[in-house]
Scaffold this active site. Structure first.
Site, mmCIF file in Angstrom:
data_model
loop_
_atom_site.group_PDB
_atom_site.id
_atom_site.type_symbol
_atom_site.label_atom_id
_atom_site.label_comp_id
_atom_site.label_asym_id
_atom_site.label_seq_id
_atom_site.Cartn_x
_atom_site.Cartn_y
_atom_site.Cartn_z
ATOM 1 C CG HIS A 48 -5.870 -9.200 1.612
ATOM 2 N ND1 HIS A 48 -6.158 -9.559 0.304
ATOM 3 C CD2 HIS A 48 -5.775 -7.842 1.594
ATOM 4 C CE1 HIS A 48 -6.232 -8.479 -0.454
ATOM 5 N NE2 HIS A 48 -5.998 -7.422 0.300
ATOM 6 C CE1 TYR B 114 -6.460 -7.422 -6.764
ATOM 7 C CE2 TYR B 114 -6.622 -8.450 -4.608
ATOM 8 C CZ TYR B 114 -6.430 -7.330 -5.386
ATOM 9 O OH TYR B 114 -6.218 -6.114 -4.782
ATOM 10 N NE ARG C 56 -3.446 -2.283 2.892
ATOM 11 C CZ ARG C 56 -3.131 -3.436 3.482
ATOM 12 N NH1 ARG C 56 -1.898 -3.612 3.974
ATOM 13 N NH2 ARG C 56 -4.023 -4.414 3.604
ATOM 14 C CG HIS D 111 -5.222 0.322 -3.081
ATOM 15 N ND1 HIS D 111 -4.362 1.010 -2.261
ATOM 16 C CD2 HIS D 111 -5.886 -0.541 -2.264
ATOM 17 C CE1 HIS D 111 -4.508 0.595 -1.025
ATOM 18 N NE2 HIS D 111 -5.423 -0.350 -0.989
ATOM 19 C CE LYS E 12 -6.121 -1.177 5.136
ATOM 20 N NZ LYS E 12 -7.437 -1.404 4.482
ATOM 21 N NE ARG F 197 -3.124 -3.724 -1.107
ATOM 22 C CZ ARG F 197 -2.548 -4.548 -0.247
ATOM 23 N NH1 ARG F 197 -1.223 -4.681 -0.246
ATOM 24 N NH2 ARG F 197 -3.261 -5.272 0.595
#
Length: 310
Positions: A280, A289, A158, A254, A182, A257
C-alpha cells in the site's frame, strides 16, 4: 450585490442542458441529477428562495442535512445517494458562477460526506485452512492450484501479482517472493514453509509437464497450454476451491489477501509492517484492517462480558 438571470428552475434547466449537450453526460446520470436538483429547488422554494443569487452556504449545508435526516416531504437518503445529490448541487452552483449567472458560489466550501469505509471480507483461520486443504494432492493442475492458493495466503499477493510471478522471483533460500505491485512498485515479501513446500511440489512434479505444451515462458503458474495463467483462471481456482471446501462466505479475488492482512493485525503485527507487505502506498489504506479487529473485539466483548449490554 449578486445578480441572476432568471429563477432557480431556469438555472437548473440550463445546467442540465449544458451537461447533455456540451459535456455529453449519460442519460442515467442526467436523470439522477434532474431528480436531485428538483428536490433541491423544492427545498429552496419552501425557504422562500427562487433567485439563485439569494442562495447562501448555510442553505446548501442545511439541504445536505435534510438529505441525510429526511423531512416532512422525503425520507432520508442513504449516504451514497445524499453525497450524489450534493455533487449535483455543487455542480449547479459552480456552473452558475462560472457562466456569470451569479457572482458567488455558495456550495464551494460545502463538501459531500466521505463514504463509509467498507470493511474487507476476511475468512476465519479455520476456513482458510479448509480452503488450502481442499485441492487434491496429485495431478498437474491440482498441484498448481494448491501452490497458488498457498502463495496467495502466505504473501498477501494480489491475484494479478501471483500470476505475474516468474520462476526467478522466488528465492527458496531466503524464503522470499518478489512481487510486482501497482504503479510498477516491487516489493520483497517473506513466504511461509507450507507455501514453499507446495510450490516445490508443483515446480518439480507439475510445471515441467504443463510447460511441454508451451513456448518456454518463465511464468511460475502455467495453464494447460503451457502459457501464463490468467487472472480469470486464477480467480476460478479460488472460487472452485471455496465451493469444494463448502464455505458459506462469499469468496472474492481479494479474499485471501484480506485474510492475510486481518490475521496479521489480529496476531499483533504493526500496521506499518502490514502496509509494506501489502504494497500500500499509504498507511491509511491499511488501517481499515484495524477497524476489522476492533469490530471483532466489540463482538467478543458484547457476548462475553456480563455487563456489556447493561
Amino acid at each position: 450585490m449578486t445578480r441572476s438571470r432568471g429563477s432557480v428552475e431556469h438555472v437548473v434547466a440550463t445546467y442540465l442542458d449544458h451537461l447533455a449537450v456540451e459535456r455529453g453526460t449519460s442519460k442515467n446520470t442526467l436523470d439522477g441529477y434532474a431528480r436531485d436538483l428538483r428536490r433541491y429547488v423544492e427545498f429552496l422554494q419552501r425557504n422562500g428562495i427562487t433567485d439563485p443569487a439569494a442562495v447562501e452556504p448555510a442553505h446548501v449545508a442545511e439541504f445536505g442535512a435534510v438529505l441525510r435526516e429526511g423531512d416532512d416531504e422525503h425520507r432520508p437518503l442513504a449516504a451514497s445517494s445524499a453525497a450524489r445529490a450534493l455533487v449535483a448541487v455543487r455542480g449547479l452552483h459552480k456552473f452558475a458562477s462560472a457562466d456569470g449567472i451569479t457572482t458567488h458560489d455558495p456550495a464551494r466550501d460545502v463538501h459531500p460526506p466521505a463514504p463509509a469505509r467498507r470493511l474487507p471480507k476476511a475468512l476465519p483461520v479455520d476456513d482458510v485452512l479448509s480452503l488450502l486443504a481442499t485441492p487434491a494432492p496429485d495431478g498437474e493442475r491440482p498441484l498448481r492450484d494448491r501452490a497458488l492458493l498457498e502463495l496467495l495466503y502466505s504473501t498477501g499477493a494480489r491475484i494479478s501479482e501471483a500470476v505475474g510471478l516468474d520462476v526467478d522471483d522466488i528465492d527458496t533460500v531466503e524464503r522470499t517472493v518478489l512481487l510486482d505491485g501497482k504503479g510498477g512498485r516491487q516489493r520483497l515479501v517473506p513466504i511461509g514453509r507450507p507455501a514453499l513446500d507446495a510450490l516445490d511440489a508443483y515446480l518439480v512434479r507439475a510445471r515441467p509437464v504443463l510447460a511441454k505444451s508451451g513456448r518456454g515462458t518463465a511464468a511460475v503458474f502455467l495453464n494447460a497450454r503451457g502459457g501464463r495463467l490468467s487472472r480469470q483462471s486464477a480467480w476460478h481456482v479460488l472460487k472452485t476451491a471455496a465451493e469444494r471446501a463448502g464455505l458459506s462466505a462469499t469468496v472474492s479475488p481479494h479474499t485471501l489477501r484480506h485474510s492475510f492482512a486481518t490475521h496479521l493485525i489480529e496476531g499483533g503485527a504493526d500496521v506499518r509492517v502490514v502496509q509494506e507487505l501489502l504494497g500500500h502506498a499509504s498507511v491509511s489504506t491499511t488501517q481499515v484492517y484495524t477497524l476489522v479487529t476492533v469490530t471483532t473485539l466489540r463482538e467478543v466483548y458484547a457476548t462475553a462480558h456480563p455487563r456489556a449490554l447493561r
